[in-house]
Scaffold this active site. Structure first.
Site, PDB file in Angstrom:
ATOM      1  N   HIS A 194      -3.593  -4.831   2.095  1.00 10.10           N
ATOM      2  CA  HIS A 194      -2.771  -5.081   3.247  1.00 10.10           C
ATOM      3  C   HIS A 194      -2.721  -6.457   3.663  1.00 10.10           C
ATOM      4  CE1 HIS A 194      -2.263  -0.962   4.967  1.00 10.10           C
ATOM      5  NE2 HIS A 194      -3.259  -0.574   3.896  1.00 10.10           N
ATOM      6  N   GLU A 229      -1.153  -8.106   5.659  1.00  4.44           N
ATOM      7  CA  GLU A 229      -0.581  -8.382   6.693  1.00  4.44           C
ATOM      8  C   GLU A 229      -2.223  -8.285   8.011  1.00  4.44           C
ATOM      9  OE1 GLU A 229      -0.546  -5.651   5.628  1.00  4.44           O
ATOM     10  OE2 GLU A 229      -0.812  -3.941   6.783  1.00  4.44           O
ATOM     11  N   CYS A 243       0.921  -1.141  -0.070  1.00  7.99           N
ATOM     12  CA  CYS A 243      -0.294  -0.064  -0.217  1.00  7.99           C
ATOM     13  C   CYS A 243       0.692   1.258   0.034  1.00  7.99           C
ATOM     14  CB  CYS A 243      -0.920  -0.033   1.252  1.00  7.99           C
ATOM     15  SG  CYS A 243      -2.578   0.921   0.879  1.00  7.99           S
TER      16      CYS A 243
HETATM   17  N1  GLN Z   1      -3.459   6.362   1.179  1.00  6.40           N
HETATM   18  C1  GLN Z   1      -2.255   6.252   1.503  1.00  6.40           C
HETATM   19  C2  GLN Z   1      -1.231   6.975   0.709  1.00  6.40           C
HETATM   20  O1  GLN Z   1      -1.429   7.669  -0.092  1.00  6.40           O
HETATM   21  C3  GLN Z   1      -1.877   4.420   1.324  1.00  6.40           C
HETATM   22  C4  GLN Z   1      -2.968   3.986   2.406  1.00  6.40           C
HETATM   23  C5  GLN Z   1      -2.415   2.632   2.930  1.00  6.40           C
HETATM   24  O2  GLN Z   1      -1.378   2.579   2.983  1.00  6.40           O
HETATM   25  N2  GLN Z   1      -3.278   1.881   3.441  1.00  6.40           N
HETATM   26  O3  GLN Z   1      -0.108   6.858   1.320  1.00  6.40           O
END
Ligand code: GLN
Length: 195
Positions: A170, A172, A77
């Site tokens: 995610h 995890e 992410c």
């Molecule tokens: N929206 C977040 C970003 O731009 C990422 C979101 C996440 O890691 N769950 O960094």
């Protein structure tokens, strides 16, 4: 295996738990010296602007970049955003080591988070229950980047470029250990190749 988890902000504790369950040794990374002796590194989800700012404050950007150039590194992410070469018009510190373009918060406000059953290339045992939270997407892959997973509409959400892995969701946060095991496999192969 000694696996670092970048512990500046975000979901690093959950990654540590998964690694421990698989018999690897997780080590928190906050300063450049913490990278010494690591066999691999996970950059967790969270807020990429915050992770980038703290990494810059702690003098971690260049050491992380050097590390990720040669050692298995997995971004989830926000970690995927941090690894990407192209994040569009956003101005925030990134490593820029992976030949992908990403779009942040790509699912928009209406669909902040969602879950999907995602088939992933290289993972046996059926689809992976993937949790997306304000997730980025991969809008372009270059060079030798391989797509490991895409949503039904073709949106790319997991990629690998040699020793680099990036997932928009995610892994995890569910009990499914398969992606962590996959990453540890990448680390193991890298160790074996170096011998
Ligand atoms: N929206 C977040 C970003 O731009 C990422 C979101 C996440 O890691 N769950 O960094």
């Amino acid at each position: 295996m000694n696996i670092g988890v970048l512990a500046l902000q975000g979901a690093f504790i959950e990654h540590e738990k998964m690694l421990r369950r698989l018999g690897a040794r997780p080590l928190q990374v906050r300063l450049p010296d913490d990278l010494l002796g690591l066999d691999g590194l996970i950059i967790p989800g969270g807020e990429s602007t915050t992770i980038g700012k703290l990494a810059a404050d702690y003098g971690l950007i260049e050491p992380l970049r050097q590390f990720a150039r040669s050692t298995p590194t997995w971004g989830t992410c926000a970690g995927m955003i941090f690894l990407a070469k192209d994040i569009g018009n956003d101005r925030q510190p990134i490593l820029g080591v992976m030949d992908i373009a990403v779009s942040r918060n790509a699912f928009g406000r209406q669909v902040d988070s969602f879950e999907a059953e995602l088939p992933i290339r290289g993972l046996a045992g059926g689809p992976f229950h993937a949790v997306f939270i304000r997730a980025p997407i991969v809008t372009r892959t270059e060079a030798d980047v391989e797509t490991l997973a895409a949503l039904e509409d073709g949106t790319i959400v997991a990629v690998q470029q040699r020793h680099l892995l990036a997932t928009a969701f995610h892994p995890e946060l569910t009990g499914d250990e398969r992606l962590h095991a996959y990453f540890l496999g990448m680390v193991q192969r890298k160790i074996a190749d170096a011998k």
